[in-house]
Design a protein around this motif. Structure first.
Motif, PDB file in Angstrom:
ATOM      1  N   VAL A   1       8.043  -3.420  11.886  1.00  0.00           N
ATOM      2  CA  VAL A   1       9.426  -3.489  12.379  1.00  0.00           C
ATOM      3  C   VAL A   1       9.586  -4.665  13.339  1.00  0.00           C
ATOM      4  O   VAL A   1      10.553  -5.433  13.261  1.00  0.00           O
ATOM      5  N   ASP A   2       8.626  -4.815  14.254  1.00  0.00           N
ATOM      6  CA  ASP A   2       8.695  -5.909  15.226  1.00  0.00           C
ATOM      7  C   ASP A   2       8.662  -7.278  14.554  1.00  0.00           C
ATOM      8  O   ASP A   2       9.342  -8.208  14.994  1.00  0.00           O
ATOM      9  N   GLY A   3       7.869  -7.404  13.489  1.00  0.00           N
ATOM     10  CA  GLY A   3       7.685  -8.718  12.877  1.00  0.00           C
ATOM     11  C   GLY A   3       8.569  -9.009  11.691  1.00  0.00           C
ATOM     12  O   GLY A   3       8.780 -10.176  11.336  1.00  0.00           O
ATOM     13  N   THR A   4       9.119  -7.952  11.075  1.00  0.00           N
ATOM     14  CA  THR A   4       9.855  -8.139   9.827  1.00  0.00           C
ATOM     15  C   THR A   4      11.328  -7.781   9.928  1.00  0.00           C
ATOM     16  O   THR A   4      12.140  -8.302   9.172  1.00  0.00           O
ATOM     17  N   MET A   5      11.691  -6.907  10.851  1.00  0.00           N
ATOM     18  CA  MET A   5      13.091  -6.534  11.008  1.00  0.00           C
ATOM     19  C   MET A   5      13.737  -7.178  12.229  1.00  0.00           C
ATOM     20  O   MET A   5      14.778  -7.842  12.123  1.00  0.00           O
ATOM     21  N   LEU A   6      13.137  -7.046  13.395  1.00  0.00           N
ATOM     22  CA  LEU A   6      13.775  -7.500  14.632  1.00  0.00           C
ATOM     23  C   LEU A   6      14.046  -9.003  14.696  1.00  0.00           C
ATOM     24  O   LEU A   6      15.043  -9.412  15.310  1.00  0.00           O
ATOM     25  N   PRO A   7      13.219  -9.874  14.083  1.00  0.00           N
ATOM     26  CA  PRO A   7      13.555 -11.301  14.122  1.00  0.00           C
ATOM     27  C   PRO A   7      14.908 -11.632  13.492  1.00  0.00           C
ATOM     28  O   PRO A   7      15.576 -12.588  13.903  1.00  0.00           O
ATOM     29  N   HIS A   8      15.339 -10.857  12.501  1.00  0.00           N
ATOM     30  CA  HIS A   8      16.680 -11.063  11.931  1.00  0.00           C
ATOM     31  C   HIS A   8      17.739 -10.813  13.002  1.00  0.00           C
ATOM     32  O   HIS A   8      18.736 -11.541  13.104  1.00  0.00           O
ATOM     33  N   VAL A   9      17.509  -9.778  13.797  1.00  0.00           N
ATOM     34  CA  VAL A   9      18.458  -9.418  14.848  1.00  0.00           C
ATOM     35  C   VAL A   9      18.467 -10.488  15.941  1.00  0.00           C
ATOM     36  O   VAL A   9      19.533 -10.967  16.357  1.00  0.00           O
ATOM     37  N   SER A  10      17.285 -10.880  16.400  1.00  0.00           N
ATOM     38  CA  SER A  10      17.223 -11.829  17.511  1.00  0.00           C
ATOM     39  C   SER A  10      17.787 -13.195  17.123  1.00  0.00           C
ATOM     40  O   SER A  10      18.494 -13.835  17.913  1.00  0.00           O
ATOM     41  N   THR A  11      17.506 -13.652  15.912  1.00  0.00           N
ATOM     42  CA  THR A  11      18.026 -14.952  15.471  1.00  0.00           C
ATOM     43  C   THR A  11      19.541 -14.914  15.350  1.00  0.00           C
ATOM     44  O   THR A  11      20.243 -15.833  15.782  1.00  0.00           O
ATOM     45  N   THR A  12      20.061 -13.843  14.760  1.00  0.00           N
ATOM     46  CA  THR A  12      21.505 -13.718  14.609  1.00  0.00           C
ATOM     47  C   THR A  12      22.206 -13.661  15.959  1.00  0.00           C
ATOM     48  O   THR A  12      23.208 -14.356  16.193  1.00  0.00           O
TER      49      THR A  12
ATOM     50  N   GLY B   1       0.818  -1.196   0.000  1.00  0.00           N
ATOM     51  CA  GLY B   1       0.000   0.000   0.000  1.00  0.00           C
ATOM     52  C   GLY B   1       0.855   1.250   0.000  1.00  0.00           C
ATOM     53  O   GLY B   1       2.089   1.187   0.136  1.00  0.00           O
ATOM     54  N   ARG B   2       0.203   2.398  -0.149  1.00  0.00           N
ATOM     55  CA  ARG B   2       0.911   3.672  -0.139  1.00  0.00           C
ATOM     56  C   ARG B   2       1.549   3.911   1.229  1.00  0.00           C
ATOM     57  O   ARG B   2       1.046   3.455   2.263  1.00  0.00           O
ATOM     58  N   ALA B   3       2.631   4.663   1.239  1.00  0.00           N
ATOM     59  CA  ALA B   3       3.338   4.930   2.494  1.00  0.00           C
ATOM     60  C   ALA B   3       2.454   5.607   3.517  1.00  0.00           C
ATOM     61  O   ALA B   3       2.582   5.380   4.722  1.00  0.00           O
ATOM     62  N   ASP B   4       1.524   6.455   3.060  1.00  0.00           N
ATOM     63  CA  ASP B   4       0.676   7.195   3.986  1.00  0.00           C
ATOM     64  C   ASP B   4      -0.658   6.500   4.250  1.00  0.00           C
ATOM     65  O   ASP B   4      -1.565   7.081   4.852  1.00  0.00           O
ATOM     66  N   ALA B   5      -0.757   5.232   3.827  1.00  0.00           N
ATOM     67  CA  ALA B   5      -2.013   4.492   4.027  1.00  0.00           C
ATOM     68  C   ALA B   5      -2.018   3.714   5.337  1.00  0.00           C
ATOM     69  O   ALA B   5      -3.009   3.065   5.664  1.00  0.00           O
ATOM     70  N   PHE B   6      -0.918   3.777   6.084  1.00  0.00           N
ATOM     71  CA  PHE B   6      -0.785   2.986   7.308  1.00  0.00           C
ATOM     72  C   PHE B   6      -0.585   3.894   8.514  1.00  0.00           C
ATOM     73  O   PHE B   6      -0.133   5.032   8.388  1.00  0.00           O
ATOM     74  N   THR B   7      -0.896   3.368   9.679  1.00  0.00           N
ATOM     75  CA  THR B   7      -0.710   4.113  10.913  1.00  0.00           C
ATOM     76  C   THR B   7       0.694   3.882  11.470  1.00  0.00           C
ATOM     77  O   THR B   7       1.416   2.976  11.027  1.00  0.00           O
ATOM     78  N   VAL B   8       1.052   4.677  12.452  1.00  0.00           N
ATOM     79  CA  VAL B   8       2.338   4.487  13.121  1.00  0.00           C
ATOM     80  C   VAL B   8       2.399   3.098  13.747  1.00  0.00           C
ATOM     81  O   VAL B   8       3.442   2.427  13.719  1.00  0.00           O
ATOM     82  N   ASP B   9       1.276   2.642  14.299  1.00  0.00           N
ATOM     83  CA  ASP B   9       1.252   1.316  14.906  1.00  0.00           C
ATOM     84  C   ASP B   9       1.465   0.226  13.860  1.00  0.00           C
ATOM     85  O   ASP B   9       2.102  -0.788  14.141  1.00  0.00           O
ATOM     86  N   ASP B  10       0.943   0.440  12.645  1.00  0.00           N
ATOM     87  CA  ASP B  10       1.189  -0.517  11.564  1.00  0.00           C
ATOM     88  C   ASP B  10       2.692  -0.639  11.285  1.00  0.00           C
ATOM     89  O   ASP B  10       3.228  -1.740  11.125  1.00  0.00           O
ATOM     90  N   TYR B  11       3.350   0.516  11.246  1.00  0.00           N
ATOM     91  CA  TYR B  11       4.795   0.503  11.002  1.00  0.00           C
ATOM     92  C   TYR B  11       5.539  -0.159  12.161  1.00  0.00           C
ATOM     93  O   TYR B  11       6.499  -0.901  11.957  1.00  0.00           O
ATOM     94  N   ARG B  12       5.088   0.112  13.371  1.00  0.00           N
ATOM     95  CA  ARG B  12       5.733  -0.493  14.543  1.00  0.00           C
ATOM     96  C   ARG B  12       5.616  -2.014  14.495  1.00  0.00           C
ATOM     97  O   ARG B  12       6.585  -2.732  14.769  1.00  0.00           O
TER      98      ARG B  12
END
Length: 260
Positions: A113-124, A99-110
């Motif tokens: 990040v929690d589900g798509t970025m941080l697992p790479h960090v925790s697994t590594t 979707g468009r960058a402005d179609a999501f809320t701050v909580d959506d972005y949060r």
């Protein structure tokens, strides 16, 4: 080519289908012991059988939610207990809505990040002590072509996944003398269940048009084959790729061509 993976132990996240499963199959075919995880027990069991059938090593499958740090640590430790060591770590996470960058809320972005970025960090981070103990290691982080250039509708994916690149670059310097390489794979469109679901969600009269439009954007004139992606990952996990580290490798058929 002998990739030198026979007898090594590899850990592959999100391996019940798609690119994760393709990587697990490729590593198993090279003789590695493979530990896979996913959330769905039925799909995980099917993937376990599939990986086991193509390799000569052993397979371990564990139900894990990669968003749960404790779950990830339990999986890593269970893998080492099962096989005695850990050498290859492949991180992989679910996608995010388009979707468009402005179609999501701050909580959506949060949540992204929690589900798509941080697992790479925790697994590594959970795996690093074991890789250091082995004195040899390969870390592959699967992201998306969106980290190179956000395409229409992929702004949330790019926002959430770009942190993976920063983390990977930092770890490269930390591990420079340890024999552990770190590389990021940035795939474009591949023939995976997620892609098939995306196309199938279109109105019946629009599916063929949508597929043609997607393919038209790819210079190679087709979507990717998961097996090809798996083969590339296996090479980067190999002895032969020991001088390749800190790279972000696009695997998108040239879809983000011309981007600097």
């Amino acid at each position: 080519m002998d990739l030198g993976l026979a007898g090594r132990t590899a850990l592959v996240a999100g391996a019940s289908s798609g690119l994760g499963l393709a990587v697990a199959r490729a590593l198993a075919a090279e003789g590695a012991n493979v530990s896979i995880c996913a959330r769905d027990p039925q799909r995980l069991a099917a993937a376990h059988k599939e990986v086991d059938e193509v390799g000569t090593g052993h397979v371990l499958s564990v139900e894990v939610d990669v968003r749960d740090d404790a779950d990830v640590t339990r999986w890593v430790n269970q893998t080492v207990e099962e096989f005695g060591a850990l050498h290859v770590v492949v991180t992989n996470t679910p996608g995010v809505p388009h979707g468009r960058a402005d179609a999501f809320t701050v909580d959506d972005y949060r949540q992204a990040v929690d589900g798509t970025m941080l697992p790479h960090v925790s697994t590594t981070l959970a795996a690093l002590p074991h890789l250091r103990q082995a004195g040899w290691g390969r870390i592959l982080l699967i992201t998306s072509e969106a980290v190179r250039q956000p395409l229409p509708g992929t702004a949330m994916s790019a926002t959430a996944r770009l942190g993976v690149l920063g983390f990977a670059k930092g770890v490269v310097h930390s591990l420079g003398a340890s024999g552990i390489t770190v590389n990021v794979l940035a795939p474009g469109v591949h023939q995976t269940p997620a892609f098939e679901g995306f196309v199938a969600a279109r109105p019946a009269v629009d599916r063929e048009t949508a597929l043609k439009e997607i393919i038209a954007e790819v210079p190679l004139g087709r979507v990717g084959r998961p097996a090809d992606f798996g083969a590339l990952a296996a090479f980067l996990a190999s002895e032969q790729a020991g001088f390749v580290t800190g790279t972000v490798l696009l695997v998108d058929g040239g879809n983000t061509r011309g981007v600097t």
